[in-house]
Design a protein around this motif. Sequence first.
Motif, PDB file in Angstrom:
ATOM      1  N   ILE A 258      -3.467   4.423   9.267  1.00 51.64           N
ATOM      2  CA  ILE A 258      -4.555   5.297   8.833  1.00 51.64           C
ATOM      3  C   ILE A 258      -5.137   6.079  10.013  1.00 51.64           C
ATOM      4  O   ILE A 258      -5.403   7.279   9.916  1.00 51.64           O
ATOM      5  CB  ILE A 258      -5.652   4.488   8.127  1.00 51.64           C
TER       6      ILE A 258
ATOM      7  N   TYR B 161      -3.741   7.041  12.808  1.00 50.93           N
ATOM      8  CA  TYR B 161      -2.862   8.073  13.367  1.00 50.93           C
ATOM      9  C   TYR B 161      -2.072   8.831  12.297  1.00 50.93           C
ATOM     10  O   TYR B 161      -1.147   9.580  12.624  1.00 50.93           O
ATOM     11  CB  TYR B 161      -1.898   7.437  14.373  1.00 50.93           C
ATOM     12  N   LYS B 162      -2.429   8.622  11.031  1.00 49.05           N
ATOM     13  CA  LYS B 162      -1.810   9.324   9.897  1.00 49.05           C
ATOM     14  C   LYS B 162      -0.282   9.202   9.916  1.00 49.05           C
ATOM     15  O   LYS B 162       0.457  10.193   9.867  1.00 49.05           O
ATOM     16  CB  LYS B 162      -2.216  10.805   9.898  1.00 49.05           C
TER      17      LYS B 162
ATOM     18  N   ALA C 295       3.767   9.850   6.829  1.00 53.13           N
ATOM     19  CA  ALA C 295       3.858  11.073   6.028  1.00 53.13           C
ATOM     20  C   ALA C 295       5.272  11.632   6.064  1.00 53.13           C
ATOM     21  O   ALA C 295       5.886  11.740   7.126  1.00 53.13           O
ATOM     22  CB  ALA C 295       2.874  12.114   6.550  1.00 53.13           C
TER      23      ALA C 295
ATOM     24  N   HIS D 163      -0.745  16.776   2.709  1.00 53.32           N
ATOM     25  CA  HIS D 163      -1.854  15.815   2.620  1.00 53.32           C
ATOM     26  C   HIS D 163      -1.377  14.481   3.188  1.00 53.32           C
ATOM     27  O   HIS D 163      -1.150  13.514   2.448  1.00 53.32           O
ATOM     28  CB  HIS D 163      -2.310  15.650   1.166  1.00 53.32           C
ATOM     29  N   PRO D 164      -1.188  14.404   4.508  1.00 53.98           N
ATOM     30  CA  PRO D 164      -0.595  13.220   5.139  1.00 53.98           C
ATOM     31  C   PRO D 164      -1.370  11.933   4.911  1.00 53.98           C
ATOM     32  O   PRO D 164      -0.790  10.849   4.960  1.00 53.98           O
ATOM     33  CB  PRO D 164      -0.569  13.589   6.632  1.00 53.98           C
ATOM     34  N   MET D 165      -2.665  12.033   4.632  1.00 51.61           N
ATOM     35  CA  MET D 165      -3.454  10.821   4.441  1.00 51.61           C
ATOM     36  C   MET D 165      -3.082  10.082   3.150  1.00 51.61           C
ATOM     37  O   MET D 165      -3.333   8.890   3.031  1.00 51.61           O
ATOM     38  CB  MET D 165      -4.946  11.148   4.428  1.00 51.61           C
TER      39      MET D 165
ATOM     40  N   ALA E  44      -0.070   7.963   4.138  1.00 53.12           N
ATOM     41  CA  ALA E  44      -0.548   7.070   5.194  1.00 53.12           C
ATOM     42  C   ALA E  44      -1.411   5.965   4.610  1.00 53.12           C
ATOM     43  O   ALA E  44      -1.282   4.788   4.981  1.00 53.12           O
ATOM     44  CB  ALA E  44      -1.341   7.863   6.226  1.00 53.12           C
ATOM     45  N   THR E  45      -2.282   6.322   3.673  1.00 57.37           N
ATOM     46  CA  THR E  45      -3.145   5.324   3.038  1.00 57.37           C
ATOM     47  C   THR E  45      -2.352   4.377   2.155  1.00 57.37           C
ATOM     48  O   THR E  45      -2.570   3.157   2.169  1.00 57.37           O
ATOM     49  CB  THR E  45      -4.231   6.025   2.206  1.00 57.37           C
TER      50      THR E  45
END
Length: 247
Positions: free
Chosen positions: A154, A156-157, A160, A174-176, A179-180
């Motif tokens: 989270i 460093y994202k 993705a 929307h890399p988060m 990552a999430t």
Amino acid sequence: MQTADKGLKIDWANMPTYNTIMAVAAGVGLLTLVLFARELIRSPRELSTDGWALNFGVLGLILSTTGLHMTLTWPLAAGGFPFDNIIFGETSLGFGVLLLAAALYLWRRGAGLIERAAQGPASALRAAARVAGPLSAFIGFLGLSMLAIGSAGIRYKLFAAPAQEPISGAFADHPMIEATFMSLLLALVGIGAIAFPFAVRAVRERVDTTAVALRITGWSWAVAGVVFALFGAMNFFTHIGLIVNTM
């Protein structure tokens, strides 16, 4: 890895990737550990220790060999993502060796476990918990490591996918999101591992199959195992698509 006029190009000769089979094996490993424990609790006399030994041996061999190669080859992917060596390589190696140890124990000592089951389910459960006890500390600290990886994912994202990868690439802007998703999935495995030493203690000392720690470990690993296996299976398509789109 470079960007050209025709889009993203990847030198796949320097980008080996096999976390597809690793994800499937890890997911099935987590799930079948829960199923094994469930059978040991509910019907230990019907337990096929040879079958479970084969299962854990096959999965452990896959994870140990791929995890060891990824751990010792630094970086495995010279074109990028060296953190994958830690995230996937080291954790797969640790889990794989644990599965191999379980396979060896059931192969060599499984008959004794069945004999104890004839004396009553509690006897077999306590025996299994005593065997798992010394390893529970390593498993617990692996759980803390999974939480650390989830936090890094989270922060460093990580995880993705590029836009050229089918399905997952739809979230490239929307890399988060990914990552999430991956970070929470890894953290879920970690929560189950952290609870494992307490679950083992509850079974060893009181044969308490309703202990909160045991339920946390069971549900965490079962849910994470199913999701990991399905995600790994999907990635056989998405990773092939990524390779085709970036050759």
